[in-house]
Design a protein around this motif. Structure first.
Motif, PDB file in Angstrom:
ATOM      1  N   THR A 202      36.442  36.127  37.941  1.00 42.19           N
ATOM      2  CA  THR A 202      37.086  36.687  38.395  1.00 42.19           C
ATOM      3  C   THR A 202      36.641  37.415  39.826  1.00 42.19           C
ATOM      4  OG1 THR A 202      37.255  37.991  36.009  1.00 42.19           O
ATOM      5  CG2 THR A 202      37.727  39.732  37.981  1.00 42.19           C
ATOM      6  N   ASP A 204      38.024  40.429  41.643  1.00 38.27           N
ATOM      7  CA  ASP A 204      38.167  41.384  42.549  1.00 38.27           C
ATOM      8  C   ASP A 204      36.434  41.743  42.920  1.00 38.27           C
ATOM      9  OD1 ASP A 204      38.093  43.664  40.234  1.00 38.27           O
ATOM     10  OD2 ASP A 204      38.373  41.955  39.724  1.00 38.27           O
ATOM     11  N   GLU A 338      44.969  40.521  39.140  1.00 36.90           N
ATOM     12  CA  GLU A 338      43.797  39.553  38.625  1.00 36.90           C
ATOM     13  C   GLU A 338      44.541  38.625  37.499  1.00 36.90           C
ATOM     14  OE1 GLU A 338      44.044  42.699  39.651  1.00 36.90           O
ATOM     15  OE2 GLU A 338      42.377  43.757  40.178  1.00 36.90           O
ATOM     16  N   GLN A 342      44.931  35.301  36.585  1.00 41.59           N
ATOM     17  CA  GLN A 342      43.772  34.331  35.587  1.00 41.59           C
ATOM     18  C   GLN A 342      44.967  33.734  34.771  1.00 41.59           C
ATOM     19  OE1 GLN A 342      40.654  36.974  35.354  1.00 41.59           O
ATOM     20  NE2 GLN A 342      39.465  35.159  34.833  1.00 41.59           N
ATOM     21  N   PHE A 410      43.311  38.757  46.980  1.00 37.64           N
ATOM     22  CA  PHE A 410      41.978  38.156  46.410  1.00 37.64           C
ATOM     23  C   PHE A 410      41.163  38.138  48.161  1.00 37.64           C
ATOM     24  CE2 PHE A 410      44.219  36.628  43.233  1.00 37.64           C
ATOM     25  CZ  PHE A 410      43.586  37.535  41.634  1.00 37.64           C
TER      26      PHE A 410
END
Ligand code: ADP
Ligand code: ZN
Length: 644
Positions: A202, A204, A338, A342, A410
């Motif tokens: 992850t 962010d 996100e 993922q 990103f």
């Protein structure tokens, strides 16, 4: 920590080219059988092996495991003792440890699935220094009993490294918050000299900052990889009959492949799974409403058998490291990029071609907006959610490279920001869509909403409003005398599909609001005016069926159930490949492990291609480590001989 690091560097320097094979690269070759490190793996492995703290941000499938497994092995060999791996994924520990055993690495796990005798046995082996990697869940790690055990091992200098996997679980901003992760600060408070590596996919900024602070890793070196997954083909199609579109996509592109289909609700998961099964696809449902035993059984089947399609809510997937998931399909739009990234990242971890497919339509936009509006959260928080949704809508509506947009989200730039960059592996780059200017259609729709409201004081839904614009005389149109509106039929030359697209964009732009409390009726907003005045251009992709729908790819004429190899193999090699797969399935069953833990498809395909006759022929094949060579060379050679 300094001491441990310095001591190790000393060892490395005094024995620069030891023949014991303890360097990270040698471990990569000998234990894992891989020829080279990927991306930043080498830098990470060297830093951590030397005793440094690290934060590793790598996309799903990037190869995070080796980043702590190789340092664990190297440091164990250098006399530092064992590595503790903290992971929230109890259900997967058995297979993770099994995979290490197959590679000849001594590993174990401690979790609630063990009997107390089994757990005591693991602890004894740990005390005796027989374990290189120990997997445990955070609640176990932070228990007083376990901390006492760590104390005594640490006193003897045998606590080498902490690896904190899925580190985003510590953050409320991540999507998998686990309060137990907060307790992990005890590790560094109590064992300040033991290096730590935290890993997550992850990326962010908010989550990252939270991880650093919560785990007190401010001093750690951060390793941020590229988040690009070049082998994944991103495709977003407009939904028509989405179930049929999905069926066609699976049958034409992915017959016999393992894949994941994400749906938003439990109910839909059940329905779609059933539809797929009726169409002859080996599909299983998975959602939090299923009995936990059944859920586990479905997960096991997905991991252990070939070609199972899991139809699931987002409850499924974290930590699933099955490398040969060939596609991830979204039947409903996720909440944000996100989540999308993922989930799609679970496809193609083996680096072979994989597909991320999403169906997207007006209803998705309406639903997601509504869920935010109706949530009890504070307005400020909702604004944050809306911003994230808008970014995803932008991706779905994009007429340019999807990958560029994803990576930009990103903070990564592809192709030096040149405007016409082509990744050559997303729908828009492979088949640039025709674009049409929907500004005029948008204004006609908005004026119709305005007129209808003005004349009747009522609000209507999308279908009726589009009928008015297109000049369709329906029962409802007659009933409300809407043929007399000045806007009746002003957009007769637009197709319904075109208007739908325009409306979707208007809702995505916030220029039209949907009132979920009142039958999804449409309303103008503050932003409508700018579009009405022509200040905001509405660019749309021409709605065409996607190439995936138009023509079948039909790999080398293989029908459903026919064997497909990850690399081009001629007839005889393909037969060898099939025989190897059958052999692997047997071994996997005997060892109670997923087949890919024994060998990846790519390794079997490489063997089939080479048609080895001797032990030497088998050496150097990627994925063939020393232990596996020892354990399986004879059997593999026998399979080769039987095929002659
Ligand atoms: P992540 O945890 O980052 O999602 P994994 O550690 O599960 O990814 O690795 C993904 C896949 O890539 C695994 O099947 C692994 O064996 C493989 N892999 C990792 N590093 C390498 C490498 N250097 N060479 C070849 N394969 C690799
Ligand atoms: Zn592209």
């Amino acid at each position: 920590m300094e001491f441990a690091g310095a001591a190790h560097i000393l060892i490395a320097e005094t024995n620069p080219s030891q023949t014991t094979g303890d360097s990270p690269l040698e471990i990569l070759h000998d234990v894992f059988g891989y020829p080279a490190f990927r991306g930043p793996q080498q830098a990470i492995v060297e830093h951590v092996t030397g005793g440094g703290d690290a934060l590793v941000l790598m996309p799903t499938g990037g190869g995070k495991s080796l980043c702590y497994q190789i340092p664990a092995i190297a440091r164990q060999r250098a006399g530092y003792g064992f590595t503790l791996v903290i992971s929230p994924l109890i259900a997967l520990m058995h297979d993770q440890v099994g995979a290490l055993h197959e590679a000849g690495v001594s590993a174990a796990f401690l979790n609630s699935t063990l009997t107390s005798e089994e757990a005591s046995d693991v602890e004894r082996r740990l005390m005796r220094g027989e374990i290189t990697l120990l997997y445990a869940a955070p609640e176990r790690v932070t228990s007083l009993r376990f901390l006492a055990l760590l104390d005594s091992i640490h006193e003897r200098g045998q606590l080498s490294l902490f690896a904190i996997d899925e580190a985003h679980c510590v953050s409320q901003w991540g999507h998998d918050f686990r309060p137990e992760y907060r307790g992990l600060t005890v590790l560094h408070e109590r064992f300040a000299s033991v290096p730590r590596i935290a890993l997550t996919a992850t990326a962010d900024d908010l989550t990252r900052a939270d991880i650093l602070e919560r785990l007190q890793l401010q001093e750690a070196q951060a390793f941020v990889s590229s988040f690009d997954r070049p082998n994944i083909r991103y495709t977003i199609v407009e939904k028509r009959e989405s179930t049929q579109q999905l069926l066609r996509f699976i049958q034409r592109e992915h017959a016999g492949d393992a894949g994941i289909v994400y749906c938003q609700s439990r109910r839909k998961v059940e329905d779609i799974a059933q539809t797929l099964v009726e169409a002859g696809i080996d599909a299983l449902p998975y959602h939090a409403g299923l009995d936990s035993k059944l859920r586990q059984r479905h997960q096991d089947r997905f991991l252990r058998e070939e070609g199972v399609v899991m139809v699931a809510t987002i409850a499924f997937g974290m930590g699933i490291d099955k490398p040969d998931v060939r596609f991830v399909a979204h039947l409903d739009m996720p909440k944000n990029i996100e989540g999308y990234y993922q989930e799609t990242g679970r496809a193609g971890r083996d680096g072979l071609p994989a597909y991320a497919w999403m169906g997207y339509g007006l209803q998705d936009v309406v639903n997601q907006r509504r869920m935010i509006d109706e949530s009890p959260a504070a307005e400020e928080f909702k604004q944050g959610l809306r911003g994230k949704l808008d970014a995803l809508l932008g991706l779905a509506e994009a007429t340019d490279c999807r990958r560029v947009r994803l990576l930009a989200y990103f903070g990564e730039q592809l192709g030096d920001g040149q405007p016409k960059y082509s990744c050559k592996n997303c729908d828009n780059c492979l088949n640039p869509p025709d674009i049409w200017d929907g500004t005029d259609a948008a204004r006609k729709l908005l004026s119709t909403i305005y007129r209808v409201q003005q004349t009747s004081g009522m609000h209507f839904g999308a279908g009726h409003l589009m009928d008015i614009v297109r000049g369709k005389v329906t029962e409802k149109v007659t009933q409300y005398d809407h043929t007399s509106l000045s806007t009746f039929g002003i957009g007769a030359d637009f197709s319904e599909i075109q208007l739908r697209g325009v409306l979707r964009q208007l809702i995505a732009l916030g220029a039209v609001a949907v009132d979920a409390q009142a039958f999804n009726t449409l309303h103008l907003t503050d932003k409508s005016r700018a579009v009405l005045r022509g200040e905001v251009a509405v660019q749309l992709r021409e709605s065409v069926s996607t190439p995936a729908e138009r023509k079948s790819r039909s790999k080398s004429g293989a029908g459903p159930g026919a064997i497909k190899a990850p690399i081009a193999l001629d007839g005889a090699a393909l037969e060898r490949y099939a025989a190897l797969k059958a052999w692997r399935a047997e071994v996997a069953r005997e060892h109670n492990l997923p087949a890919y833990v024994i060998f990846h498809d790519a390794t079997l395909a490489a063997i089939a291609k080479r048609a080895p006759q001797s032990l030497e022929d088998l050496q150097g094949i990627s994925g063939m480590g020393t232990k596996k060579l020892e354990a399986y060379a004879d059997a593999v050679l026998k399979v080769m001989m039987q095929g002659e």
